[in-house]
Motif scaffolding. Structure first.
Motif, PDB file in Angstrom:
ATOM      1  N   SER A   1       7.649   8.969   1.283  1.00  0.00           N
ATOM      2  CA  SER A   1       6.414   9.696   0.987  1.00  0.00           C
ATOM      3  C   SER A   1       5.175   8.934   1.453  1.00  0.00           C
ATOM      4  CB  SER A   1       6.290   9.936  -0.523  1.00  0.00           C
ATOM      5  OG  SER A   1       6.240   8.686  -1.190  1.00  0.00           O
ATOM      6  N   LEU A   2       4.084   9.651   1.506  1.00  0.00           N
ATOM      7  CA  LEU A   2       2.793   9.027   1.813  1.00  0.00           C
ATOM      8  C   LEU A   2       1.796   9.488   0.768  1.00  0.00           C
ATOM      9  CD1 LEU A   2       0.892   7.427   3.789  1.00  0.00           C
ATOM     10  CD2 LEU A   2       0.376   9.643   4.822  1.00  0.00           C
ATOM     11  N   GLN A   3       1.126   8.496   0.165  1.00  0.00           N
ATOM     12  CA  GLN A   3       0.118   8.821  -0.831  1.00  0.00           C
ATOM     13  C   GLN A   3      -1.217   8.430  -0.237  1.00  0.00           C
ATOM     14  OE1 GLN A   3       0.788   6.486  -4.387  1.00  0.00           O
ATOM     15  NE2 GLN A   3      -1.377   6.683  -4.935  1.00  0.00           N
TER      16      GLN A   3
ATOM     17  N   LYS B   1      -9.323  -2.763   7.405  1.00  0.00           N
ATOM     18  CA  LYS B   1      -9.635  -2.134   8.686  1.00  0.00           C
ATOM     19  C   LYS B   1     -10.686  -2.918   9.446  1.00  0.00           C
ATOM     20  CE  LYS B   1      -7.832   2.237   7.511  1.00  0.00           C
ATOM     21  NZ  LYS B   1      -7.877   3.206   6.445  1.00  0.00           N
TER      22      LYS B   1
ATOM     23  N   ASN C   1      -6.563   1.301  -1.516  1.00  0.00           N
ATOM     24  CA  ASN C   1      -6.398   0.257  -0.496  1.00  0.00           C
ATOM     25  C   ASN C   1      -6.859   0.662   0.900  1.00  0.00           C
ATOM     26  OD1 ASN C   1      -3.804   1.928  -0.479  1.00  0.00           O
ATOM     27  ND2 ASN C   1      -3.544   0.684   1.344  1.00  0.00           N
ATOM     28  N   GLU C   2      -6.755   1.953   1.232  1.00  0.00           N
ATOM     29  CA  GLU C   2      -7.094   2.337   2.607  1.00  0.00           C
ATOM     30  C   GLU C   2      -8.588   2.205   2.890  1.00  0.00           C
ATOM     31  OE1 GLU C   2      -5.560   4.426   0.415  1.00  0.00           O
ATOM     32  OE2 GLU C   2      -6.323   6.479   0.566  1.00  0.00           O
TER      33      GLU C   2
ATOM     34  N   THR D   1      -2.108  -0.089  11.707  1.00  0.00           N
ATOM     35  CA  THR D   1      -0.847  -0.413  11.022  1.00  0.00           C
ATOM     36  C   THR D   1       0.331   0.253  11.743  1.00  0.00           C
ATOM     37  OG1 THR D   1      -1.218   1.358   9.407  1.00  0.00           O
ATOM     38  CG2 THR D   1      -1.832  -0.883   8.746  1.00  0.00           C
TER      39      THR D   1
ATOM     40  N   ARG E   1      14.625   5.126   5.810  1.00  0.00           N
ATOM     41  CA  ARG E   1      14.288   6.525   5.538  1.00  0.00           C
ATOM     42  C   ARG E   1      12.875   6.649   4.976  1.00  0.00           C
ATOM     43  NH1 ARG E   1      19.409   5.132   4.597  1.00  0.00           N
ATOM     44  NH2 ARG E   1      18.838   4.284   2.554  1.00  0.00           N
TER      45      ARG E   1
ATOM     46  N   ARG F   1       4.310   0.547   1.360  1.00  0.00           N
ATOM     47  CA  ARG F   1       3.640  -0.159   2.449  1.00  0.00           C
ATOM     48  C   ARG F   1       2.162   0.219   2.503  1.00  0.00           C
ATOM     49  NH1 ARG F   1       5.138   1.697   7.424  1.00  0.00           N
ATOM     50  NH2 ARG F   1       4.395  -0.284   8.185  1.00  0.00           N
ATOM     51  N   GLU F   2       1.306  -0.792   2.747  1.00  0.00           N
ATOM     52  CA  GLU F   2      -0.120  -0.505   2.895  1.00  0.00           C
ATOM     53  C   GLU F   2      -0.392  -0.103   4.338  1.00  0.00           C
ATOM     54  OE1 GLU F   2      -3.094  -2.751   1.151  1.00  0.00           O
ATOM     55  OE2 GLU F   2      -1.933  -3.223  -0.653  1.00  0.00           O
ATOM     56  N   VAL F   3      -0.576   1.182   4.565  1.00  0.00           N
ATOM     57  CA  VAL F   3      -0.870   1.656   5.922  1.00  0.00           C
ATOM     58  C   VAL F   3      -2.295   2.190   5.977  1.00  0.00           C
ATOM     59  CG1 VAL F   3       1.545   2.141   6.491  1.00  0.00           C
ATOM     60  CG2 VAL F   3       0.159   3.931   5.443  1.00  0.00           C
ATOM     61  N   ASP F   4      -2.793   2.417   7.185  1.00  0.00           N
ATOM     62  CA  ASP F   4      -4.188   2.834   7.346  1.00  0.00           C
ATOM     63  C   ASP F   4      -4.520   4.108   6.572  1.00  0.00           C
ATOM     64  OD1 ASP F   4      -4.758   0.703   8.945  1.00  0.00           O
ATOM     65  OD2 ASP F   4      -4.373   1.765  10.823  1.00  0.00           O
ATOM     66  N   SER F   5      -3.524   5.006   6.451  1.00  0.00           N
ATOM     67  CA  SER F   5      -3.819   6.272   5.790  1.00  0.00           C
ATOM     68  C   SER F   5      -3.543   6.239   4.290  1.00  0.00           C
ATOM     69  CB  SER F   5      -3.017   7.399   6.451  1.00  0.00           C
ATOM     70  OG  SER F   5      -1.676   7.001   6.622  1.00  0.00           O
ATOM     71  N   GLY F   6      -3.063   5.115   3.766  1.00  0.00           N
ATOM     72  CA  GLY F   6      -2.846   5.038   2.324  1.00  0.00           C
ATOM     73  C   GLY F   6      -1.642   4.202   1.984  1.00  0.00           C
ATOM     74  N   LEU F   7      -0.787   4.708   1.077  1.00  0.00           N
ATOM     75  CA  LEU F   7       0.406   3.978   0.669  1.00  0.00           C
ATOM     76  C   LEU F   7       1.637   4.774   1.075  1.00  0.00           C
ATOM     77  CD1 LEU F   7      -0.745   2.855  -2.898  1.00  0.00           C
ATOM     78  CD2 LEU F   7      -0.533   1.408  -0.859  1.00  0.00           C
ATOM     79  N   GLU F   8       2.435   4.190   1.970  1.00  0.00           N
ATOM     80  CA  GLU F   8       3.649   4.863   2.431  1.00  0.00           C
ATOM     81  C   GLU F   8       4.843   4.248   1.728  1.00  0.00           C
ATOM     82  OE1 GLU F   8       4.787   5.614   6.903  1.00  0.00           O
ATOM     83  OE2 GLU F   8       5.990   3.953   6.107  1.00  0.00           O
ATOM     84  N   THR F   9       5.774   5.086   1.310  1.00  0.00           N
ATOM     85  CA  THR F   9       7.009   4.568   0.708  1.00  0.00           C
ATOM     86  C   THR F   9       8.176   4.861   1.635  1.00  0.00           C
ATOM     87  OG1 THR F   9       6.099   4.986  -1.479  1.00  0.00           O
ATOM     88  CG2 THR F   9       8.464   4.581  -1.356  1.00  0.00           C
ATOM     89  N   ILE F  10       8.989   3.837   1.883  1.00  0.00           N
ATOM     90  CA  ILE F  10      10.210   4.038   2.659  1.00  0.00           C
ATOM     91  C   ILE F  10      11.385   3.463   1.883  1.00  0.00           C
ATOM     92  CG2 ILE F  10       9.075   4.077   4.921  1.00  0.00           C
ATOM     93  CD1 ILE F  10      10.013   1.198   5.375  1.00  0.00           C
TER      94      ILE F  10
ATOM     95  N   THR G   1       7.237  -3.485   6.699  1.00  0.00           N
ATOM     96  CA  THR G   1       6.091  -4.366   6.887  1.00  0.00           C
ATOM     97  C   THR G   1       4.978  -3.990   5.907  1.00  0.00           C
ATOM     98  OG1 THR G   1       5.316  -2.875   8.604  1.00  0.00           O
ATOM     99  CG2 THR G   1       6.560  -4.800   9.332  1.00  0.00           C
ATOM    100  N   PHE G   2       4.060  -4.927   5.663  1.00  0.00           N
ATOM    101  CA  PHE G   2       2.847  -4.706   4.866  1.00  0.00           C
ATOM    102  C   PHE G   2       3.186  -4.211   3.452  1.00  0.00           C
ATOM    103  CE2 PHE G   2       1.702  -2.809   9.243  1.00  0.00           C
ATOM    104  CZ  PHE G   2       1.812  -4.049   9.846  1.00  0.00           C
TER     105      PHE G   2
ATOM    106  N   ASP H   1       2.231  -8.022   2.097  1.00  0.00           N
ATOM    107  CA  ASP H   1       0.783  -7.845   2.199  1.00  0.00           C
ATOM    108  C   ASP H   1       0.137  -8.493   0.970  1.00  0.00           C
ATOM    109  OD1 ASP H   1      -1.726  -6.969   3.067  1.00  0.00           O
ATOM    110  OD2 ASP H   1      -0.846  -5.165   3.935  1.00  0.00           O
ATOM    111  N   LEU H   2      -1.194  -8.537   0.959  1.00  0.00           N
ATOM    112  CA  LEU H   2      -1.887  -9.293  -0.096  1.00  0.00           C
ATOM    113  C   LEU H   2      -1.679  -8.783  -1.504  1.00  0.00           C
ATOM    114  CD1 LEU H   2      -5.376 -10.085   1.459  1.00  0.00           C
ATOM    115  CD2 LEU H   2      -3.592 -11.706   0.874  1.00  0.00           C
ATOM    116  N   ARG H   3      -1.514  -7.485  -1.657  1.00  0.00           N
ATOM    117  CA  ARG H   3      -1.465  -6.934  -3.016  1.00  0.00           C
ATOM    118  C   ARG H   3      -0.059  -6.865  -3.604  1.00  0.00           C
ATOM    119  NH1 ARG H   3      -6.453  -5.061  -1.528  1.00  0.00           N
ATOM    120  NH2 ARG H   3      -5.583  -3.864   0.168  1.00  0.00           N
TER     121      ARG H   3
END
Ligand SMILES: Cc1cc2nc3c(=O)[nH]c(=O)nc-3n(C[C@H](O)[C@H](O)[C@H](O)COP(=O)(O)OP(=O)(O)OC[C@H]3O[C@@H](n4cnc5c(N)ncnc54)[C@H](O)[C@@H]3O)c2cc1C
Ligand SMILES: Nc1ncnc2c1ncn2[C@@H]1O[C@H](COP(=O)(O)O)[C@@H](O)[C@H]1O
Lengths: 314, 268
Positions: A183-185, A250, A241-242, A95, A180, B177-186, B161-162, B197-199
């Motif tokens: 966060s990352l969850q 993946k 989701n990951e 991604t 900007r 955003r759905e990223v490989d490591s989880g859910l990123e917020t921007i 994206t995503f 993305d699908l969800r």
């Protein structure tokens, strides 16, 4: 002469193995000189890691506070300005790379070769289309820079053993502030990483609840395996989701993949085509997953999985 | 303005700030996701004759999101855009039946590369000034996953994206955003490009009366040549091949059989 720039993927402290896979892909181009660019808040430790990848000649360390989070809109202009003098710019088809590289390509005025799975020449590649149902051979224009993403499941990570020079570098790229990071969850887990694990145990809709998914975790832990899931299991909220494996999740290539209560939809199979051995456990002997499984077992997972876990104990 | 009108004036202003006004959505006509595509015997392409065609699933999700934004009162117009042959009218009509207000078809008989498509979107943006462009994260035919990012680059605007969640706050949007490591917020300033993305949501079904109503909605056609876009170097597709197929393996009877087979392969 191919002069290849690879954009490193990392989490700020350590390099993602996707970078070493890009190096393997790049090294298959004849006479390639490989440079890795590390864009980070403080790039030094990740750059040192990149310098140790076998086959890397040079590492560019670009330390800048805006690079603390991997925002494509901030990184693309930097990568585009670094690209001068390179014949190829590669990033991983994760991604991170999928977000960044097309933005780089557009800034450079070229199209991107997405998901390189095979190198046939400096400008000739193969890539999957239609969810992997067809493989197309492509020729990138010879007189333009090649911007590409590398399908990580198609290449083994280059081993350590290199000792490349690290150059502190800066760019005069204009970095916009219209985007900007917030966060990352992520579901922190001590389990092996799904994308790099040698063994993966995956569960599907048949698990029917997040509580039931515990039997998948228990089996995976016993085997030292990572845990994956089908889209149906993610959509139903059994797992985050990951953990999704497949076309929109993946794409992985473990030595052993065990699919439990997963029917084997084409979009799921896209994610496991390169697995070494596929094992399927499903109560429906007609399930399409058995068409691709190396070892199939017809049975109720709620009996089979605990029995398998127990058998591994002894 | 009289003092009594003031509160209403400020209320209207605050409402206005909530609004993204126009949303532009990309709809690509692709082989339906349920079709198992086959490579032609001579390797010249993929068999698409007589095959069911649909809106790219991610674009359907993008459109659904645009419609929900409008239904929440946060947008006033949803425009769907397709680039392709006259056949793409079908997908645009479906988009109109779902609830889009009007459609634009940029007609071309030759398939376009992603950067050219992004440049087409840019031209339409110049004409329409949308506050938000919603695309799918990828088209499931070529699986390029490029157009949205490229458009954001040449437009000089943010990209998210995503996306699995979009929420507006004044002139900005928070996107998960759905990223490989989880859910990123921007957080992004508008206008911007968001790719679905699908969800993100589950698209609605089209009802028959809506199909009838959609026939009256405007669908403008613009020939690609009229837009005068500059064409970049293209990546040439020389041949197509089916993927290597995995062979069906063995079936085992029970757990001991499975363990034995795994041991055989040196996997335990
Ligand atoms: C554009 C698009 C992209 C997609 N991307 C992905 C993707 O990335 N990844 C993905 O996985 N899917 C993806 N999908 C969804 C995919 O088409 C399938 O819907 C999904 O993979 C099904 O998940 P499943 O196998 O868990 O569920 P099901 O298809 O419902 O299968 C459940 C299986 O469990 C078996 N079962 C039931 N009970 C038991 C039991 N007690 N013991 C043993 N077996 C049992 C059943 O026989 C059945 O085979 C995508 C779809 C679309 C349209
Ligand atoms: N020909 C097209 N017409 C309309 N939208 C398109 C077209 N091609 C791509 N798009 C949009 O761009 C997204 C990404 O496409 P791609 O980069 O080809 O994977 C798609 O999901 C669409 O929303």
């Amino acid at each position: 002469m191919a002069n290849i720039l690879i954009v490193a993927e990392h989490d700020g402290t350590s390099l993602n193995t996707s970078t070493a896979k890009c190096v393997t892909c790049a090294a298959q181009i004849n006479g390639a000189t490989i440079t890795v660019a590390v864009l980070a808040d403080d790039a030094s430790s990740v750059a040192a890691e990149a310098a140790a990848i076998d086959g890397v000649q040079k590492v560019l360390a670009i330390s800048h506070p805006t690079n603390a989070s991997p925002l494509a809109s901030a990184q693309a202009p930097q990568v585009a300005s670094l690209a001068d003098g390179y014949t190829h710019v590669f990033g991983p088809s994760t991604t991170f790379g999928k977000d960044l590289m097309p933005r780089v390509a557009a800034l450079l005025g070229v199209n991107q070769v997405s998901d390189i799975m095979k190198v046939n020449g400096s400008h000739a590649f193969e890539r999957p289309i239609y969810a992997g149902n067809a493989i197309v051979s492509v020729d990138a224009p010879a007189d333009a820079v090649v911007v590409a993403t590398v399908r990580t499941a198609s290449f083994k990570a280059a081993s350590a053993g290199g000792n490349a020079e690290v150059a502190e570098t800066s760019t005069d790229a204009e970095i916009p502030n219209h985007t900007r990071y917030v966060s990352l969850q992520s579901g922190q887990s001590d389990r092996p990483d799904l994308q790099t694990a040698g063994k993966v145990v995956s569960g599907g809709r048949a698990l029917a609840s997040s509580e039931n998914f515990d039997i998948i975790y228990t089996l995976a832990d016993k085997m030292g395996a990572a845990v994956g899931a089908s889209r149906a299991a993610v959509d139903a909220g059994y797992v985050p989701n990951e953990m999704q494996v497949g076309q929109t999740g993946k794409i992985i290539a473990p030595e052993l993949y065990i699919a439990i209560g997963i029917s084997g939809a084409i979009q799921h199979l896209t994610g496991i085509k390169d697995a070494g051995t596929i094992v399927a456990i499903n109560k429906d002997e007609e399930a399409p997953i058995f068409e691709v499984a190396d070892i199939g077992l017809v049975g109720d997972l709620f009996n089979v999985v605990p029995e398998l876990t127990e058998a591994l104990d002894s | 303005m009289s003092l009594r009108a003031l509160p209403v004036f400020f209320w209207a202003q605050s409402l206005r700030r909530q609004t993204v006004e126009k949303i532009l959505v990309g709809l690509k006509r692709v082989v339906d996701y349920n079709v198992r595509v086959r490579v032609k015997n001579d390797g010249s392409g993929v068999e698409t004759d007589g095959v069911k065609m649909s809106i790219n699933p991610f674009d359907e999700i993008a459109l659904e999101e645009a419609l929900r934004i409008k239904e929440r009162g946060e947008a006033s117009e949803v425009i769907v855009l397709s680039i392709g042959t006259a056949d793409s009218q079908q997908q645009l009509r479906t988009g109109l039946a779902m609830g889009a207000d009007r459609a634009i078809l940029v007609t071309t008989d030759e398939p376009l590369d992603p950067l050219s498509r992004a440049r087409v979107f840019q031209e339409i943006i110049n004409r329409e000034s949308p506050d938000l462009v919603l695309l799918g994260k990828q088209a499931i035919d070529e699986d390029n996953n490029q157009t949205g990012q490229m458009l954001a680059a040449i437009w000089g605007r943010p990209q998210a994206t995503f996306a699995s969640e979009v929420a507006f706050e004044g002139n900005t949007a928070k996107v998960t955003r759905e990223v490989d490591s989880g859910l990123e917020t921007i957080e992004i300033d508008l206008p911007a490009v968001v790719t679905a993305d699908l969800r993100l949501n589950e698209p609605r079904y089209v009802k028959l009366p809506d199909i009838m109503k959609a026939k009256k909605k405007p669908l403008d056609e613009i020939a690609l040549g009229e837009l005068g876009i500059e064409r970049p170097p293209v990546i040439n597709e020389s041949s197509f091949a089916p993927p290597a197929v995995r062979q069906k393996g063995i079936m085992v009877e029970d757990v001991p059989g499975l363990l034995a087979a795994l041991k055989d392969k040196g996997l335990l």
